[in-house]
Enzyme design. Structure first.
Site, PDB file in Angstrom:
ATOM      1  N   ASP A  49      35.573  41.939  40.373  1.00 44.12           N
ATOM      2  CA  ASP A  49      36.275  41.562  38.716  1.00 44.12           C
ATOM      3  C   ASP A  49      34.907  42.651  38.421  1.00 44.12           C
ATOM      4  O   ASP A  49      34.060  42.669  40.069  1.00 44.12           O
ATOM      5  CB  ASP A  49      34.687  40.650  39.390  1.00 44.12           C
ATOM      6  N   GLU A  95      39.119  44.854  39.057  1.00 41.32           N
ATOM      7  CA  GLU A  95      38.864  44.881  37.585  1.00 41.32           C
ATOM      8  C   GLU A  95      39.072  45.884  36.660  1.00 41.32           C
ATOM      9  O   GLU A  95      37.835  46.044  36.574  1.00 41.32           O
ATOM     10  CB  GLU A  95      38.983  43.353  37.335  1.00 41.32           C
TER      11      GLU A  95
END
Ligand code: ARE
Ligand code: CA
Length: 437
Positions: A171, A197
């Site tokens: 993330d 990400e």
């Protein structure tokens, strides 16, 4: 399986994901976080104990083992850039913390104080140092360039792997220097699948390509381009993704929507004219992006709306209008998972178009798809490289119990079809129609 709890993912691996041919299931973050019903509480870690809204460590391990036995590997969402945004609070574990103090895990000198903005929050995405050393929406930013934090994060990731997890979604990877991620991963050892990400932004200095050395990277330009093509630009622009300056196909993790973009920017289940469904079929049929992801999420009205049914995911028997969407079970989506497993990395063949919103193409001599994103029927003769025979239209779902709808007969490589408005058809050699249909 956005916000599904571990017990419900466990059941769905056996009931559907394994039999349909899904190779991986991605979970929401498994570690302890701030308390609350909003979905995004999961993105404010308070420690690395595996106790979250979605279940306990024991439940998590049980889910991982059951899914693997069903043929489905598990990808865990790893929130490693930051801790919470709260000034103080209680965690899902029942412990207390303050913004820069998480007893037993981190204390004040484990955080960045960027000193580049008045509140130490990111204000300017064109400034690399701000993006990586200031706070993302007020979340206490870990000093991922220090030995202690790198070691602590590596220990967390090693613990996740020890549960049987074989994949990680990193993330907010853009907010950590790629070299810091490399360092952390070097302490962990081999991880079979990593997706990072890193949202591409116009005029931003941090490029998705900086991260390919660590694993796959999410290609958000694909997400934006699919929306544009299916709603205005024309899907006949989607033949080739190789010359756009994007991530190489083998490094690109692609999707029509994720849990953020379905709320903010991309196509989603509310999109008009079946465009979301058709775009998902396209993403599974087209070879670009070695690792496509299908989002499975839930109805929402406000952006913050948390999961229905106390995080107990289910595809049947949920009443009311705020239940689980179960996109992974939609027949055209699960049917195209079988298509993709059959065609592998075969090249595009026999590309054909009707209007700008009508395309058809094959994948070597193994599969063929036609997508009519037009409000009129598409009646045409299609030329394929497929062996002659009678095929199931897998847009009607996996043909475990025979074809749904009429089979498609290919003769001399050709077939004719009348494709109704805003629908698709797909055939592959792994789903021949049973004799007699
Ligand atoms: C919540 C509240 C905030 C509050 C904060 C701290 O909504 O108002 O300030 O808590 O108290 C998710 C939610 C956030 C939530 C957060 C923590 O989306 O709303 O904040 O959890 O609970 C950037 C990042 C990218 C990030 C997106 C959302 O680059 O990494 O913003 N995406 C991931 C997850 C999110 C998650 C987080 C990160 C945090 O997928 O679900 O946030 O762990 C341009 C830029 C992008 C930028 C984008 C949006 O496109 O190029 O880089 O993405 O704008 O700003
Ligand atoms: Ca950071």
């Amino acid at each position: 399986m956005f916000e599904w709890n571990w017990n419900s993912i466990k059941a769905e691996c056996v009931a559907f994901l394994g039999p349909a041919g899904y190779g991986y299931v991605q979970t929401s973050p498994p570690n302890a976080h701030i308390v609350g019903k909003q979905w995004w509480t999961a993105y404010q870690p308070t420690s690395y104990d595996l106790v979250s809204n979605r279940g306990t460590r024991e439940e998590f391990i049980d889910m991982v083992n059951t899914c693997k036995t069903a043929g489905v590997q598990v990808i865990a969402d790893a929130v490693v850039n930051h801790m919470s945004g709260a000034s103080a609070g209680t965690s899902t574990l029942g412990t207390n913390f303050t913004h820069y103090d998480y007893p037993g895990t981190y204390s004040a000198n484990d955080f960045h104080y960027c000193g580049l903005t008045p509140d130490n929050n990111i204000a300017d995405y064109t400034n690399r140092d701000q993006v990586q050393k200031c706070q993302l929406v007020g979340l206490a930013d870990l000093a991922t360039d220090t030995d202690y934090v790198q070691g602590r994060l590596a220990d967390y990731l090693k613990d996740l792997l020890s549960t049987g997890v074989t994949g990680l979604r990193i993330d907010a990877a853009k907010h950590i220097a790629s070299s810091d991620i490399t360092n952390i991963l070097s302490r962990v050892g081999p991880v079979p699948y990593i997706t990072q990400e890193v949202i591409y932004g116009d005029n931003e200095p941090i490029q998705p390509s900086e991260y390919v050395a660590n694993g796959a990277v999410q290609e958000f330009r694909y997400t934006n381009t699919l929306k544009w093509a299916f709603t205005e630009g024309g899907i006949d622009t989607l033949q080739d993704f190789g010359n756009r300056g994007w991530l190489d196909s083998k490094s690109a993790n692609v999707f029509v929507a994720n849990h953020d973009t379905e709320r903010d920017s991309s196509l989603n289940y509310k999109s008009a004219m079946n465009t979301y469904y058709l775009a998902t079929i396209f993403s599974l049929a087209h070879p670009y992006g070695a690792n496509p992801t299908v989002l499975s999420s839930y109805f929402f009205e406000a952006r913050d709306d948390g999961a229905p049914n106390n995080w107990q995911g289910a595809c049947q028997g949920i009443s009311g209008d705020k239940g689980w969407l179960c996109q992974h079970r939609w027949p055209g989506i699960s049917g195209l998972v079988g298509f993709r497993n059959t065609v592998g990395d075969s090249e595009i063949t026999n590309w054909q178009t009707g209007t700008h919103q009508q395309i058809a193409f094959g994948r070597g001599n193994l599969g063929f798809v036609a997508i009519n994103n037009e409000s009129a029927q598409w009646s045409a003769e299609f030329t394929t490289s497929l062996p002659d025979g009678s095929y199931c239209n897998v847009n009607g779902g996996a043909p475990r119990d025979g074809c749904m709808g009429s089979p498609i007969t290919i003769s001399g490589g050709k077939f004719t079809a009348n494709i109704t408005p805003r629908t698709a058809l797909a055939v592959h050699v792994g789903a021949m129609a049973p004799a007699g249909l």
